[in-house]
Design an enzyme around this catalytic site. Sequence first.
Site, mmCIF file in Angstrom:
data_model
loop_
_atom_site.group_PDB
_atom_site.id
_atom_site.type_symbol
_atom_site.label_atom_id
_atom_site.label_comp_id
_atom_site.label_asym_id
_atom_site.label_seq_id
_atom_site.Cartn_x
_atom_site.Cartn_y
_atom_site.Cartn_z
ATOM 1 N N SER A 109 -15.426 -23.630 12.646
ATOM 2 C CA SER A 109 -16.774 -23.804 13.151
ATOM 3 C C SER A 109 -17.512 -25.009 12.554
ATOM 4 C CB SER A 109 -17.580 -22.538 12.862
ATOM 5 O OG SER A 109 -17.725 -22.340 11.473
ATOM 6 N N SER A 130 -12.923 -22.273 8.815
ATOM 7 C CA SER A 130 -13.870 -23.183 9.477
ATOM 8 C C SER A 130 -14.038 -24.551 8.847
ATOM 9 C CB SER A 130 -15.237 -22.527 9.563
ATOM 10 O OG SER A 130 -15.258 -21.721 10.694
ATOM 11 N N LYS A 142 -23.685 -28.747 7.137
ATOM 12 C CA LYS A 142 -23.566 -27.799 8.254
ATOM 13 C C LYS A 142 -24.882 -27.030 8.383
ATOM 14 C CE LYS A 142 -20.335 -24.122 9.710
ATOM 15 N NZ LYS A 142 -19.092 -23.411 9.329
HETATM 16 N N1 GLN Z 1 -12.633 -19.048 13.546
HETATM 17 C C1 GLN Z 1 -12.937 -18.011 12.616
HETATM 18 C C2 GLN Z 1 -14.003 -17.117 13.182
HETATM 19 O O1 GLN Z 1 -14.412 -17.363 14.245
HETATM 20 C C3 GLN Z 1 -13.385 -18.590 11.316
HETATM 21 C C4 GLN Z 1 -14.776 -19.041 11.332
HETATM 22 C C5 GLN Z 1 -15.249 -19.490 9.990
HETATM 23 O O2 GLN Z 1 -14.451 -19.758 9.097
HETATM 24 N N2 GLN Z 1 -16.570 -19.537 9.860
HETATM 25 O O3 GLN Z 1 -14.420 -16.168 12.607
#
Ligand code: GLN
Length: 494
Positions: A151, A175, A76
């Site tokens: 994400s 994410s 990532k």
């Molecule tokens: N969807 C969650 C957020 O937007 C989690 C994102 C993540 O785990 N990086 O914060």
Amino acid sequence: MGLDWTASSIAAAVHDGRCAPLALCDHVDARIDRVEPDIGAFLERCADHARDSARGVDQRVPGERPTLAGVPIALKDNICTTFAKTTCASRILADYRSPYDATVVDRLLRAGALIVGKTNLDEFAMGSSNENSGFHPTRNPWRPDCVPGGSSGGSVAAVASGMVPVALGSDTGGSIRLPAAFCGVVGLKPSYGRVSRYGLVAYGSSLDQIGPIARDVTDVAMVLQVIAGRDERDATSVDEPVPDYRRALEDAALAGCAKTLRIGLPRAYFGDGLHPEVRAAIEAAVEVYRARGATVVEVDMPHAQHVVAVYYLIATAEASSNLARYDGVHYGHRTKSPQNLVDLYAQSRADGFGAEVKRRIMLGTFALSSGYYDAYYDKALRARRLVKDDFDRAFEQVDVLLGPTAPTPAFRFGEKTADPLQMYLADVYTISANLAGVPAISIPCGLSAEGLPIGLQLMGPLFSEERLLQVARLFEQETDWHQRRPPIWAGDGE
Ligand code: GLN
């Protein structure tokens, strides 16, 4: 190549000299060339760097090659690398190159892995669909009109479409697990402190963890083995012994685990808002465990209905502080011809950050501001403790908690972008593990009528990754959901 496209089969073939690491580089390049135009998982490829690593592996005699020798892996793009840019999918870091490698990168390279590219994400890991990338969307390999989840959508889509066998993501509120569920692969968020965050670009520092994504539990265990453990460069990494995760997956160990297993179903995870097909798939999974001899009981998590509110206060508060460093002076994009210093800061940030990142910086700054701190941030911290207490109480009764990873299968592009709250609710089942710091894994457990994957989530007590992997593996032994592949799977030449 005569190989199952998994890390374990590749590493075994490279280890005993059946497969040349450079041939693997050719193979992976060809697969990415073919599939990537339809998926958009990568922000940058680093084929030359992977070839250098492959040559390094080649120079070691077979039999003495390290654990992940020759295994292609994608990272990532919020994990720092010296040999490729680290953009966090943000315009503000569009040309940023880190002066150091993250600890996980060092460990992967030492283990012989071939890092083939950096993958797309929601900008600074803020999002649940990958639609917040500052560069381009990533598509769900199962259906091109659906999001891959976020994400870590790029890393997950790269694995699910067969471009790489394994990848790393980061998980602040789901994410890794949410996209893993949406794309039908396995994703693990380790316990807070299990894996070093040194070189992971910070979003919510008290929540962030790096974790592995793969098509099966064995590969997740292999990668975790390499990246887990204390790192003196990250004071929040914990000096707990790292068990032998692969040995834990051997048949004898698994049989022992099945016999005494106690599973808890949090009542709150099966309420309104759960898609009927997801509910049915999870209920079927529970029956699989019952048939293996597990005891299943319902448990209460009294504070579960507050977790989204608590998370979005804490995560945005931490983000507003962490993202203060992108000011046009220290890192990344600097606006042209500012009028004065304040204008330089303001314009560089206004140009560089996308709408969701700005929304979160404002939310977090508000929650931390004097006069509101007690009412919001401080209260959220207290509620976080109550969420943690819910888990402690539940784990007095059961070994793991089981439920859905996400309330629905993958949704369409644009379906939730107009309403941020709807988007935030996609994380309702994943967030609590981050608030409590406990490990959680998502594994494939079904397909919807539309042919979209459904994910099963298992959560365990702090540092119980070994047991969690075992429980996940038990499910794989009884079902073949992890072997289903999306139509785009480029399986030729295996
Ligand atoms: N969807 C969650 C957020 O937007 C989690 C994102 C993540 O785990 N990086 O914060």
